[in-house]
Design a protein around this motif. Structure first.
Motif, PDB file in Angstrom:
ATOM      1  N   ARG A 147     -44.431  31.626  -0.082  1.00 15.85           N
ATOM      2  CA  ARG A 147     -45.395  31.041  -1.049  1.00 15.85           C
ATOM      3  C   ARG A 147     -45.959  29.583  -0.536  1.00 15.85           C
ATOM      4  O   ARG A 147     -45.173  29.019   0.499  1.00 15.85           O
ATOM      5  N   GLU A 148     -47.036  29.053  -0.701  1.00 18.07           N
ATOM      6  CA  GLU A 148     -47.553  27.802  -0.172  1.00 18.07           C
ATOM      7  C   GLU A 148     -47.011  26.844  -1.029  1.00 18.07           C
ATOM      8  O   GLU A 148     -46.512  25.465  -0.538  1.00 18.07           O
ATOM      9  N   GLN A 205     -46.097  28.316  -7.230  1.00 20.89           N
ATOM     10  CA  GLN A 205     -46.706  29.810  -7.381  1.00 20.89           C
ATOM     11  C   GLN A 205     -45.414  30.689  -7.845  1.00 20.89           C
ATOM     12  O   GLN A 205     -44.330  30.661  -7.324  1.00 20.89           O
ATOM     13  N   HIS A 216     -55.680  31.828  -8.001  1.00 16.80           N
ATOM     14  CA  HIS A 216     -55.429  32.255  -6.730  1.00 16.80           C
ATOM     15  C   HIS A 216     -56.745  31.334  -5.904  1.00 16.80           C
ATOM     16  O   HIS A 216     -57.853  31.294  -6.284  1.00 16.80           O
ATOM     17  N   ASP A 268     -61.395  33.499  -1.527  1.00 19.08           N
ATOM     18  CA  ASP A 268     -61.918  33.869  -0.201  1.00 19.08           C
ATOM     19  C   ASP A 268     -62.860  34.605  -0.209  1.00 19.08           C
ATOM     20  O   ASP A 268     -63.059  35.401  -0.764  1.00 19.08           O
ATOM     21  N   TYR A 277     -52.979  21.612  -1.929  1.00 17.40           N
ATOM     22  CA  TYR A 277     -52.975  22.974  -2.654  1.00 17.40           C
ATOM     23  C   TYR A 277     -52.602  22.409  -4.288  1.00 17.40           C
ATOM     24  O   TYR A 277     -53.246  22.898  -5.170  1.00 17.40           O
ATOM     25  N   LEU A 305     -54.792  23.204  -7.527  1.00 12.94           N
ATOM     26  CA  LEU A 305     -54.212  23.907  -8.606  1.00 12.94           C
ATOM     27  C   LEU A 305     -54.162  22.936  -9.946  1.00 12.94           C
ATOM     28  O   LEU A 305     -54.629  23.606 -10.930  1.00 12.94           O
ATOM     29  N   GLN A 321     -57.708  23.554 -11.653  1.00  9.86           N
ATOM     30  CA  GLN A 321     -58.168  24.634 -12.185  1.00  9.86           C
ATOM     31  C   GLN A 321     -58.199  24.793 -13.719  1.00  9.86           C
ATOM     32  O   GLN A 321     -59.243  24.991 -14.294  1.00  9.86           O
TER      33      GLN A 321
END
Length: 281
Positions: A18-19, A23, A33, A36, A259, A263, A266
């Motif tokens: 995981r990044e 997560q 997510h 992409d 990241y 997050l 969001q």
């Protein structure tokens, strides 16, 4: 400039591919997510929606000051162009349809509005000097501008402030001068190498992201909040207990990443899109 030191003095976490530790390990959970895109038009539409949402978030947090303030994000297909908010339109009135596309010479190549001259001078210089930087935010805020007058870096007084530990700079070049000459942008752009934020003395806060406009916008809101907390603490007259350097680096790596900034943004965006659907117009 602060040298960014890796948190090598803390044990590494096994994230299982995981990044981020945030997560979920459990499969099938509802969780944001990073999108992409294979299609440039879809990617552009997404970036413009998030840029408009970032402007609305700035309005929601009271970060407006007349026509001052500019947020930018590179176009996914033409990286020498960037999207930005229109000149003299309040953050709360920015929407997808009134964003403008600008080149590094300050020429509006798409959209009806004019570009903010100061926004062009600062942001174009940074974008041109740093091809890795995809987004940048600046606004004339109450607490960030007040703290910038002190000309000192932010201390790690909390986990939130530790997110900026060794990851921001204090810029003294062109301090207090109105940035309308191109040389002003060129004199500060090199300071953004390897950091996500800057405190420009007698001017205010700036944040950049190599990830997304989402991250740049959230870290700006967070930095303004940290400046407010520091000023409150200064006014108390009591010396704080600082987060030690090793713990600060550990926190920065796990709660201060690009990241994590994405997050954090969001739920901010989701609330705005639901309550202010005209931002997508």
């Amino acid at each position: 400039m602060h040298a960014r030191t890796q948190a090598a003095d803390s044990p590494a976490l096994d994230l299982g591919g995981r990044e981020s530790i945030y997560q979920p390990e459990q499969a099938g959970r509802i969780f944001p997510h990073v999108p992409d895109f294979d299609d440039a038009q879809a990617a552009r539409r997404h970036l413009k929606q998030r840029l408009a949402g970032a402007c609305r978030a700035f309005a929601q947090h009271g970060l407006d000051y007349g026509f001052a303030g500019h947020l930018t994000v590179r176009d996914p297909e033409h990286p020498h162009f960037y999207w930005t908010n229109p000149m003299a339109v309040h953050f709360s009135q920015v929407c997808v349809s009134n964003l403008i596309l600008v080149d590094h010479q300050g020429t509006v190549v798409e959209g009806e509005h004019a570009v903010n001259r100061a926004g062009f001078v600062l942001h174009a210089a940074v974008h041109e000097a740093h091809p890795d930087i995809v987004a940048m935010c600046h606004a004339h805020t109450v607490y960030g501008t007040a703290y910038a007058a002190l000309g000192r870096p932010l201390a790690p007084i909390s986990q939130d402030a530790a997110a900026f530990f060794e990851d921001h700079v204090v810029i003294r070049a062109e301090a207090g001068a109105v940035a309308v000459e191109e040389k002003a942008g060129q004199s500060i752009c090199e300071h953004f190498r390897g950091v996500k934020a800057a405190i420009h003395q007698n001017h205010g806060l700036l944040t950049v992201s190599r990830h997304s406009i989402d991250a740049a916008a959230f870290w700006f809101i967070a930095l303004e909040r940290c400046c407010r907390q520091q000023l409150i603490l200064d006014a108390s007259g009591h010396a704080p207990t600082l987060v030690p350097p090793d713990r600060s680096r550990y926190s920065r790596e796990h709660v201060g990443s690009e990241y994590i900034g994405w997050l954090h943004f969001q739920p901010v965006y989701a609330q705005l899109a639901a309550s202010q659907p005209d931002l997508l117009a």
